[in-house]
Design an enzyme around this catalytic site. Structure first.
Site, PDB file in Angstrom:
ATOM      1  N   ASP A  77       0.904  -1.585  -0.305  1.00 57.35           N
ATOM      2  CA  ASP A  77      -0.456  -0.643  -0.149  1.00 57.35           C
ATOM      3  C   ASP A  77       0.875   1.151  -0.268  1.00 57.35           C
ATOM      4  O   ASP A  77       0.429   2.348  -0.328  1.00 57.35           O
ATOM      5  CB  ASP A  77      -0.551   0.344   1.171  1.00 57.35           C
ATOM      6  CG  ASP A  77      -2.091  -1.158   1.355  1.00 57.35           C
ATOM      7  OD1 ASP A  77      -2.185  -2.245   0.181  1.00 57.35           O
ATOM      8  OD2 ASP A  77      -2.778  -1.159   1.877  1.00 57.35           O
ATOM      9  N   ASN A 150      -3.909   8.838   2.182  1.00 61.83           N
ATOM     10  CA  ASN A 150      -4.829   7.882   3.901  1.00 61.83           C
ATOM     11  C   ASN A 150      -4.996   8.900   5.124  1.00 61.83           C
ATOM     12  O   ASN A 150      -6.204   9.133   4.812  1.00 61.83           O
ATOM     13  CB  ASN A 150      -3.808   6.889   3.962  1.00 61.83           C
ATOM     14  CG  ASN A 150      -3.481   5.613   3.395  1.00 61.83           C
ATOM     15  OD1 ASN A 150      -4.847   4.850   2.929  1.00 61.83           O
ATOM     16  ND2 ASN A 150      -2.365   4.923   3.673  1.00 61.83           N
ATOM     17  N   ASP A 180      -2.244  11.799  22.579  1.00 58.72           N
ATOM     18  CA  ASP A 180      -1.631  11.832  22.409  1.00 58.72           C
ATOM     19  C   ASP A 180      -1.050  12.364  21.150  1.00 58.72           C
ATOM     20  O   ASP A 180      -0.118  12.203  20.097  1.00 58.72           O
ATOM     21  CB  ASP A 180      -0.406   9.943  22.336  1.00 58.72           C
ATOM     22  CG  ASP A 180      -0.514   9.084  23.503  1.00 58.72           C
ATOM     23  OD1 ASP A 180      -0.513  10.543  24.377  1.00 58.72           O
ATOM     24  OD2 ASP A 180      -0.079   7.954  23.874  1.00 58.72           O
ATOM     25  N   THR A 191      -9.675   2.432   6.726  1.00 55.50           N
ATOM     26  CA  THR A 191      -9.413   1.031   6.914  1.00 55.50           C
ATOM     27  C   THR A 191      -7.443   1.246   7.257  1.00 55.50           C
ATOM     28  O   THR A 191      -6.927  -0.124   6.918  1.00 55.50           O
ATOM     29  CB  THR A 191      -9.259   0.068   6.218  1.00 55.50           C
ATOM     30  OG1 THR A 191      -8.158   0.778   5.056  1.00 55.50           O
ATOM     31  CG2 THR A 191     -10.698   0.513   5.920  1.00 55.50           C
ATOM     32  N   GLY A 192      -6.775   1.999   7.719  1.00 58.08           N
ATOM     33  CA  GLY A 192      -5.318   1.736   8.053  1.00 58.08           C
ATOM     34  C   GLY A 192      -4.815   2.847   9.287  1.00 58.08           C
ATOM     35  O   GLY A 192      -5.848   2.202  10.967  1.00 58.08           O
ATOM     36  N   LEU A 195      -8.065   3.219  11.990  1.00 54.62           N
ATOM     37  CA  LEU A 195      -9.231   2.300  12.315  1.00 54.62           C
ATOM     38  C   LEU A 195      -8.495   1.099  14.072  1.00 54.62           C
ATOM     39  O   LEU A 195      -9.032   1.172  14.797  1.00 54.62           O
ATOM     40  CB  LEU A 195      -9.082   0.715  11.049  1.00 54.62           C
ATOM     41  CG  LEU A 195      -9.460  -0.172  11.254  1.00 54.62           C
ATOM     42  CD1 LEU A 195     -11.465   0.103  12.014  1.00 54.62           C
ATOM     43  CD2 LEU A 195      -9.643  -1.563  10.627  1.00 54.62           C
ATOM     44  N   SER A 196      -7.581   1.086  13.368  1.00 57.00           N
ATOM     45  CA  SER A 196      -6.539   0.962  15.194  1.00 57.00           C
ATOM     46  C   SER A 196      -6.695   1.842  16.120  1.00 57.00           C
ATOM     47  O   SER A 196      -6.440   0.708  17.333  1.00 57.00           O
ATOM     48  CB  SER A 196      -4.823   0.761  14.655  1.00 57.00           C
ATOM     49  OG  SER A 196      -4.321   1.827  14.172  1.00 57.00           O
TER      50      SER A 196
END
Length: 295
Positions: A77, A150, A180, A191-192, A195-196
């Site tokens: 990606d 992104n 932070d 979705t990168g 998402l986390s």
């Protein structure tokens, strides 16, 4: 039959990938009569394996001069993100071939190159525009390409102390995020990293911007989905003198004096989806969406 113009683009040509690049070039030139172009940076690596002379590959750093081209991104990606930067405003659709690990955007596995080329050559694919983020600031940041496919982020840099990111939407105060950092992502980037950090999955083409806090101090603060017609203004405060901001994989150092303005970019990145591929299929297979190991 008129020759098709093709650009092959990569970052690092590993020894294990050489056979797949050879298959790609061989099929493009010998089977489909394509004319191949590449960037100057990648041509240096291709020439080490004789590809430039073997397949008569032309080198250019101005993709706008190549008519009706398709770009094959060879990597993960991150390579697609780099390709998007290299293309800039050139209206060239990107087809991602995964030479890396997860490959969410680069969804074609390297073992399926020939099958993918057959579908592409027959026109069995769809083309979709992916919205970009554009960054403006009084001080020039990120050179002449202040765009991200992104996401944009702000992070603390030199201390473990929290930072505060004052955020407004169309001139109206939205929130002061203590934590932070903060992520502002496109639907593609949802979705990168977003998402986390607990952000939502947003379908491509939905016309949104996602604002996701990173480790927020206030537990009632949640990710927010905004229309991509808005303008976000951000300033950051903290105990340190400097902070980190990123556009995709690039980073810059900023200070409390910088005001950062984010909005939808004035041009898209165009991606190709072959027949049988879909966003829902990708999240099921790449993210194990809905998979229940008990069954």
């Amino acid at each position: 039959m008129e020759k098709k113009n093709v650009i092959i683009y990569g970052q690092v040509l590993k020894q294990t990938d050489v056979k797949y690049v050879d298959i790609l070039c061989q099929r493009l030139v010998n089977d489909y009569g394509c004319k191949i172009y590449t960037s100057h940076d990648y041509s240096n690596q291709l020439s080490q394996y004789g590809f430039i002379s073997k397949y008569q590959i032309t080198t250019t750093d101005d993709p706008k001069v190549i008519d009706n081209a398709t770009l094959f991104s060879l990597g993960g990606d991150g390579t697609i993100l780099k390709a998007s930067k290299w293309l800039r405003e050139a209206t060239v659709p990107i087809l991602g071939i995964n030479m890396g690990r997860l490959g969410f955007l680069a969804s074609i596995e390297n073992t399926k190159i020939e099958e993918a080329l057959s579908l592409w050559n027959r026109g069995e694919y769809e083309v979709g525009d992916r919205g970009m983020l554009m960054l403006k600031s009084e001080r020039s940041l990120f050179g002449d390409f202040p765009y991200a496919l992104n996401d944009f982020t702000i992070h603390k840099k030199d201390t473990s102390s929290m930072i505060t990111i004052h955020t407004s939407v169309n001139g109206e105060h939205l929130n002061s995020y203590w934590g932070d950092g903060l992520i502002v992502s496109t639907p593609t980037g949802s979705t990168g990293y977003s998402l986390s950090c607990g952000g939502p999955i947003v379908f491509p083409g939905s016309g949104n911007i996602v604002v996701t806090p990173v480790a927020p101090h206030n537990l009632n603060v949640r990710p927010m989905v905004l229309p991509d017609s808005v303008e976000l203004r951000l300033t950051v405060k903290g105990r340190a003198d400097s902070f980190l901001c990123t556009l995709d994989s690039r980073f810059e150092t900023i200070t409390a004096e910088d005001e950062l303005i984010l909005s939808k970019g004035d041009f898209p990145t165009t991606l190709i989806s072959l027949k049988g591929e879909s966003f829902m299929n990708t999240i099921r297979h790449k993210l194990s969406w809905g998979l229940d190991h008990r069954n």
